[in-house]
Design a protein around this motif. Structure first.
Motif, PDB file in Angstrom:
ATOM      1  N   ASP A  28       3.290  -3.242  -2.302  1.00 12.32           N
ATOM      2  CA  ASP A  28       5.073  -2.427  -2.952  1.00 12.32           C
ATOM      3  C   ASP A  28       6.265  -3.522  -1.599  1.00 12.32           C
ATOM      4  N   HIS A  29       5.792  -2.820  -0.757  1.00 11.31           N
ATOM      5  CA  HIS A  29       6.558  -3.645   0.597  1.00 11.31           C
ATOM      6  C   HIS A  29       7.254  -5.554   0.060  1.00 11.31           C
ATOM      7  N   LEU A  42      -6.349   2.746   1.423  1.00 10.02           N
ATOM      8  CA  LEU A  42      -5.544   2.322  -0.028  1.00 10.02           C
ATOM      9  C   LEU A  42      -4.129   2.311  -0.199  1.00 10.02           C
ATOM     10  N   LEU A  43      -3.989   3.209  -0.207  1.00 12.19           N
ATOM     11  CA  LEU A  43      -2.432   4.054  -0.523  1.00 12.19           C
ATOM     12  C   LEU A  43      -1.583   2.793   0.870  1.00 12.19           C
ATOM     13  N   LYS A  44      -1.703   3.165   2.554  1.00  9.90           N
ATOM     14  CA  LYS A  44      -0.950   1.895   3.354  1.00  9.90           C
ATOM     15  C   LYS A  44      -0.850   0.792   2.359  1.00  9.90           C
TER      16      LYS A  44
END
Length: 128
Positions: free
Chosen positions: A124-125, A116-118
């Motif tokens: 975001d990236h 999830l974080l990735k």
């Protein structure tokens, strides 16, 4: 005759023969009774020996049954002990599996969080 009077016997020859015959008959009866008593005693002894032999056999049988019973009881106790050991072994393995499962779940949750974080970082990236 003085001797005859003391013994309670008559000096009369006819009476003496009669008393002698009665005494002989008494002795004969006594002898027969004694023989019968000896025979009964012998039969009783034989009967007691037979009973003792039967008792000895029963005593031996009881001893064998007791040994068999003890062996059977020990065998059962041993079997119960083995079953109990196996049960404890399985309970231990199940507990280890539960622990492993809990640890695996925790790792999977960590991996999900990382994913999830990735993904979030990736989105975001992309947005920037």
């Amino acid at each position: 005759d003085m001797k005859h009077e003391i013994l309670g016997l008559s000096s009369d020859k006819g009476k003496l023969k009669e008393q002698n015959a009665a005494l002989r008959e008494y002795l004969e009866k006594t002898h027969q009774q004694l023989e019968q008593y000896k025979q009964e005693k012998e039969e009783g002894k034989k009967y007691m020996e037979e009973l003792q032999a039967k008792l000895d056999i029963k005593t031996a049988q009881v001893a064998v049954f007791k040994e068999d019973f003890e062996a059977e009881r020990n065998s059962r106790a041993e079997a119960v002990g083995k079953v109990d050991d196996v049960r404890k072994e399985y309970e231990k393995k199940i507990e280890e599996m539960r622990t492993d499962l809990t640890a695996t779940r925790a790792r999977l949750e960590n991996i999900d969080e990382l994913l999830l974080l990735k993904q979030q970082q990736f989105h975001d990236h992309l947005e920037t």
